[in-house]
Design a protein around this motif. Structure first.
Motif, PDB file in Angstrom:
ATOM      1  N   UNK A 172      12.814   2.050  -1.431  1.00  0.00           N
ATOM      2  CA  UNK A 172      11.763   2.646  -2.245  1.00  0.00           C
ATOM      3  C   UNK A 172      10.488   2.760  -1.427  1.00  0.00           C
ATOM      4  N   UNK A 173       9.640   3.732  -1.795  1.00  0.00           N
ATOM      5  CA  UNK A 173       8.334   3.902  -1.154  1.00  0.00           C
ATOM      6  C   UNK A 173       7.260   3.726  -2.219  1.00  0.00           C
ATOM      7  N   UNK A 174       6.213   2.999  -1.876  1.00  0.00           N
ATOM      8  CA  UNK A 174       5.089   2.804  -2.791  1.00  0.00           C
ATOM      9  C   UNK A 174       4.318   4.118  -2.891  1.00  0.00           C
ATOM     10  N   UNK A 175       4.197   4.645  -4.126  1.00  0.00           N
ATOM     11  CA  UNK A 175       3.405   5.866  -4.328  1.00  0.00           C
ATOM     12  C   UNK A 175       2.166   5.614  -5.173  1.00  0.00           C
TER      13      UNK A 175
ATOM     14  N   UNK B 243       1.378  14.516  -1.376  1.00  0.00           N
ATOM     15  CA  UNK B 243       2.737  14.121  -1.006  1.00  0.00           C
ATOM     16  C   UNK B 243       2.727  13.171   0.185  1.00  0.00           C
ATOM     17  N   UNK B 244       3.814  12.412   0.304  1.00  0.00           N
ATOM     18  CA  UNK B 244       4.081  11.621   1.497  1.00  0.00           C
ATOM     19  C   UNK B 244       5.213  12.310   2.247  1.00  0.00           C
TER      20      UNK B 244
ATOM     21  N   UNK C 180       0.832  -1.198   0.000  1.00  0.00           N
ATOM     22  CA  UNK C 180       0.000   0.000   0.000  1.00  0.00           C
ATOM     23  C   UNK C 180       0.872   1.256   0.000  1.00  0.00           C
ATOM     24  N   UNK C 181       0.256   2.358  -0.355  1.00  0.00           N
ATOM     25  CA  UNK C 181       0.944   3.646  -0.420  1.00  0.00           C
ATOM     26  C   UNK C 181       1.623   3.945   0.918  1.00  0.00           C
ATOM     27  N   UNK C 182       2.873   4.374   0.833  1.00  0.00           N
ATOM     28  CA  UNK C 182       3.633   4.756   2.020  1.00  0.00           C
ATOM     29  C   UNK C 182       4.490   3.655   2.615  1.00  0.00           C
ATOM     30  N   UNK C 183       4.343   2.414   2.126  1.00  0.00           N
ATOM     31  CA  UNK C 183       5.179   1.332   2.650  1.00  0.00           C
ATOM     32  C   UNK C 183       6.552   1.372   1.988  1.00  0.00           C
TER      33      UNK C 183
END
Length: 148
Positions: A30-33, A116-117, A9-12
């Protein structure tokens, strides 16, 4: 071969399982976006630069279930590496080498702020101005897939 059991999921934060790095080279994170679903490919934001990946770029993994693994990233894992932050002095998005982090060395968490994250950990860079630049990891998620 071990596969991811849960959908990312986003942010992992993830890394490639079989990334062949040099002895002195740090791990690439890396981060999932963008999550993978029936209509979209998974998109990852590169957190730290190394010989293959450049911080602030995006990649689309070909086989995320087989190639990626979820990781617990701590600020100390990014020390003396090229990362991207939103510095708090001028509110600019800058890439530089992390020389310090503030707070505990707890697992980095991302929260979504608009498009944004933003990380809960803050990092400092040396700069050409009198003061060090400091701010959280910052990731714009406005990736658009133009292959449709």
């Amino acid at each position: 071969m071990k596969f991811l059991k849960e959908k990312l999921t986003i942010g992992q934060v993830v890394r490639f399982k079989n990334y062949k790095r040099n002895k002195e080279e740090k791990e690439a994170y890396f981060v999932v976006i963008q999550e993978e679903d029936a209509t979209n490919e998974m998109v990852l934001f590169t957190l730290n630069s190394n010989r293959i990946y450049i911080s602030e770029t995006t990649i689309i993994p070909e086989y995320p279930e087989e190639d990626l693994e979820l990781v617990s990233l701590r600020p100390s894992d990014l020390m003396f590496q090229k990362i991207t932050i939103k510095e708090t002095l001028f509110n600019d998005i800058v890439t530089g080498t992390a020389v310090y982090f503030s707070g505990d060395n707890d697992i980095i968490q991302f929260k979504q702020v608009g498009t944004a994250l933003v990380s809960d950990a803050e990092f400092e860079f040396n700069s050409t101005i009198e003061h060090r630049l400091m701010g959280p990891l910052y990731i714009e998620m406005n990736y658009e897939n133009n292959n449709q």
